[in-house]
Write a protein that holds these residues in place. Structure first.
Motif, mmCIF file in Angstrom:
data_model
loop_
_atom_site.group_PDB
_atom_site.id
_atom_site.type_symbol
_atom_site.label_atom_id
_atom_site.label_comp_id
_atom_site.label_asym_id
_atom_site.label_seq_id
_atom_site.Cartn_x
_atom_site.Cartn_y
_atom_site.Cartn_z
ATOM 1 N N GLN A 65 -40.723 -4.431 -78.723
ATOM 2 C CA GLN A 65 -42.106 -3.961 -78.852
ATOM 3 C C GLN A 65 -42.976 -4.990 -79.604
ATOM 4 N N PRO A 66 -44.082 -5.452 -79.002
ATOM 5 C CA PRO A 66 -45.007 -6.352 -79.697
ATOM 6 C C PRO A 66 -45.691 -5.609 -80.840
ATOM 7 N N ILE A 67 -45.922 -6.284 -81.963
ATOM 8 C CA ILE A 67 -46.702 -5.684 -83.045
ATOM 9 C C ILE A 67 -47.791 -6.650 -83.496
ATOM 10 N N LYS A 68 -48.828 -6.069 -84.096
ATOM 11 C CA LYS A 68 -49.971 -6.904 -84.501
ATOM 12 C C LYS A 68 -50.509 -6.396 -85.831
ATOM 13 N N SER A 69 -51.359 -7.196 -86.435
ATOM 14 C CA SER A 69 -51.958 -6.822 -87.718
ATOM 15 C C SER A 69 -52.633 -5.457 -87.596
ATOM 16 N N GLY A 70 -52.458 -4.619 -88.608
ATOM 17 C CA GLY A 70 -53.066 -3.288 -88.591
ATOM 18 C C GLY A 70 -52.102 -2.196 -88.141
ATOM 19 N N ASP A 71 -50.987 -2.609 -87.553
ATOM 20 C CA ASP A 71 -50.007 -1.613 -87.094
ATOM 21 C C ASP A 71 -49.255 -0.994 -88.270
ATOM 22 N N GLU A 72 -48.821 0.260 -88.066
ATOM 23 C CA GLU A 72 -47.900 0.889 -89.010
ATOM 24 C C GLU A 72 -46.534 0.925 -88.350
ATOM 25 N N VAL A 73 -45.592 0.231 -88.969
ATOM 26 C CA VAL A 73 -44.235 0.166 -88.411
ATOM 27 C C VAL A 73 -43.306 0.975 -89.293
ATOM 28 N N ALA A 74 -42.423 1.755 -88.678
ATOM 29 C CA ALA A 74 -41.468 2.554 -89.453
ATOM 30 C C ALA A 74 -40.053 2.231 -89.030
ATOM 31 N N PHE A 75 -39.140 2.193 -90.013
ATOM 32 C CA PHE A 75 -37.704 2.063 -89.728
ATOM 33 C C PHE A 75 -36.998 3.265 -90.341
ATOM 34 N N PHE A 76 -36.063 3.824 -89.585
ATOM 35 C CA PHE A 76 -35.348 4.999 -90.111
ATOM 36 C C PHE A 76 -34.036 5.219 -89.367
ATOM 37 N N PRO A 77 -33.123 6.006 -89.956
ATOM 38 C CA PRO A 77 -31.853 6.297 -89.287
ATOM 39 C C PRO A 77 -32.077 7.290 -88.155
ATOM 40 N N PRO A 78 -31.101 7.460 -87.260
ATOM 41 C CA PRO A 78 -31.176 8.510 -86.238
ATOM 42 C C PRO A 78 -31.556 9.838 -86.883
ATOM 43 N N VAL A 79 -32.387 10.620 -86.190
ATOM 44 C CA VAL A 79 -32.958 11.829 -86.787
ATOM 45 C C VAL A 79 -31.947 12.983 -86.771
ATOM 46 N N THR A 80 -32.101 13.908 -87.721
ATOM 47 C CA THR A 80 -31.127 15.005 -87.874
ATOM 48 C C THR A 80 -31.794 16.330 -88.211
ATOM 49 N N GLY A 81 -33.014 16.536 -87.688
ATOM 50 C CA GLY A 81 -33.706 17.792 -87.984
ATOM 51 C C GLY A 81 -33.244 18.941 -87.103
ATOM 52 N N GLY A 82 -34.025 20.023 -87.135
ATOM 53 C CA GLY A 82 -33.750 21.184 -86.276
ATOM 54 C C GLY A 82 -32.807 22.170 -86.904
#
Lengths: 82, 155, 155, 82
Positions: A65-82
């Motif tokens: 995925q291309p990213i540019k100035s102003g972007d909000e990038v998130a890193f996280f583990p596989p999700v476990t909700g529900g």
């Protein structure tokens, strides 16, 4: 600038929930990951985890995925909700 | 600007919710839908053999709502749905507490059942929530289950 | 001798029921089940293009309970279920009234979803209930739908 | 004696909800149906409907089902509850 946020186990491992860094030399999620991993050994280890997920502006994305100035990038583990 | 009503079908909250109130809203002035299916997820006292005392739910504000809105849209594209409501709690939750609610109405039961299960299956693998389990042997973040990936992939 | 408690999981009644009360009973002192799925069937205002004013529900006392008990048994054989409750109303029911309730708890959501839909699909083709529809064009007994046969056959 | 009960549209068409008859000469549901159809033209027509369902002692059965004195037999249209 790119805003980077971390969640859950990842946030605890890095002891960091948010940082900002210049978008210079960062074209994709993969570039950003490489730069973050470069910080120190602890960060390198954490970002070596292939299961980590990434999002740009609240949408799940792949490493290409291309990213540019102003972007909000998130890193996280596989999700476990529900 | 995001207002409280940007996603009226979605609520992320620390407070508990009332199943009866939520279903009443789904049914209010709704005489065309004959089928109402609800799912409620609760904190269990055991998980993988460990005694659970509580769960701490973290999420990614903003992305959570967006990802759930996308899942609801996909469900509406696939099935003839009436009304939909998704509630997910965050913060610390104890044994028996409600965690998540999905309520769906439809003219026909098959659509209501399928859409409800679809929304739960996708919520489980796409919505940015994370559970930390607090047990008598300490606390730890839960690992994602590959069975959840398989359930979502089967749709 | 048949007592009121011969089939505690089944209730055939003219009175309305409370979704909240039924779910509270399914969850009471039940900390092992993380998933609760409910189905509620209601009287719709339209059916096959006609304006419905009310439904009259007839059943075969004795056989109704026996057939539902058999369906619940089959569901328990097939899926890991916690608690089950089936309520079906009889007599005259009006637009928006609740007709039928199926509530199921399980450790895991997949079992709860599947068992609930299974019970409804079989109730639709095996439990001796009949609906007479009262419309602005007179009253008539509803015909069984072949789609219901197909739904039950797919399990 | 065999107790026979009718429900819903069938009960209305026959204008009869319950009757008793001797089990003599009746070995199966098919025999009972034939005897009932024999009553008059109206009953004959009603029992010619192949979609009718039958139950013996509260269990759904086919036409081949044996029946005996003391049984409760029910005839009714396909069910439409739920």
């Amino acid at each position: 600038m790119i805003k980077v946020v971390f969640f859950a186990a990842l946030r605890e491992q890095l002891d960091c929930s948010e940082l900002s860094l210049s978008s210079e030399g960062i074209a994709t999620i993969a570039d950003l990951k490489a730069q973050l991993a470069n910080k120190n050994e602890q960060w390198q280890q954490v970002f070596a985890n292939g299961a980590l997920l990434s999002a740009v502006n609240h949408d799940m994305v792949t490493s290409e995925q291309p990213i540019k100035s102003g972007d909000e990038v998130a890193f996280f583990p596989p999700v476990t909700g529900g | 600007m995001m207002t409280e009503n940007t996603y009226p079908e979605i609520s992320i909250q620390t407070a508990d919710f009332s199943l009866a109130d939520e279903v009443a809203l789904l049914e209010q002035d709704n005489a065309i839908d004959g089928a109402v299916v609800t799912f409620t997820g609760r904190v269990r006292n055991k998980n993988e053999g460990k005694d659970v005392t509580s769960l701490t739910l973290e999420h990614y504000p903003g992305m959570t709502e967006k990802s759930l809105a996308k899942i609801i849209c996909q469900a509406k594209e696939r099935w003839r749905l009436g009304r939909v409501k998704v509630i997910h709690r965050v913060g610390e939750l104890f044994i028996g507490d409600q965690i998540v609610f999905v309520g769906v109405t439809s003219k026909h039961r098959q659509d209501a059942f399928a859409a409800n299960e679809f929304i739960m299956d996708y919520l489980k693998v796409q919505a940015p929530f994370w559970k930390k389990e607090n047990t008598n042997q300490g606390e730890h973040w839960l690992d994602a289950k590959s069975s959840d990936e398989h359930k979502a992939a089967k749709w």
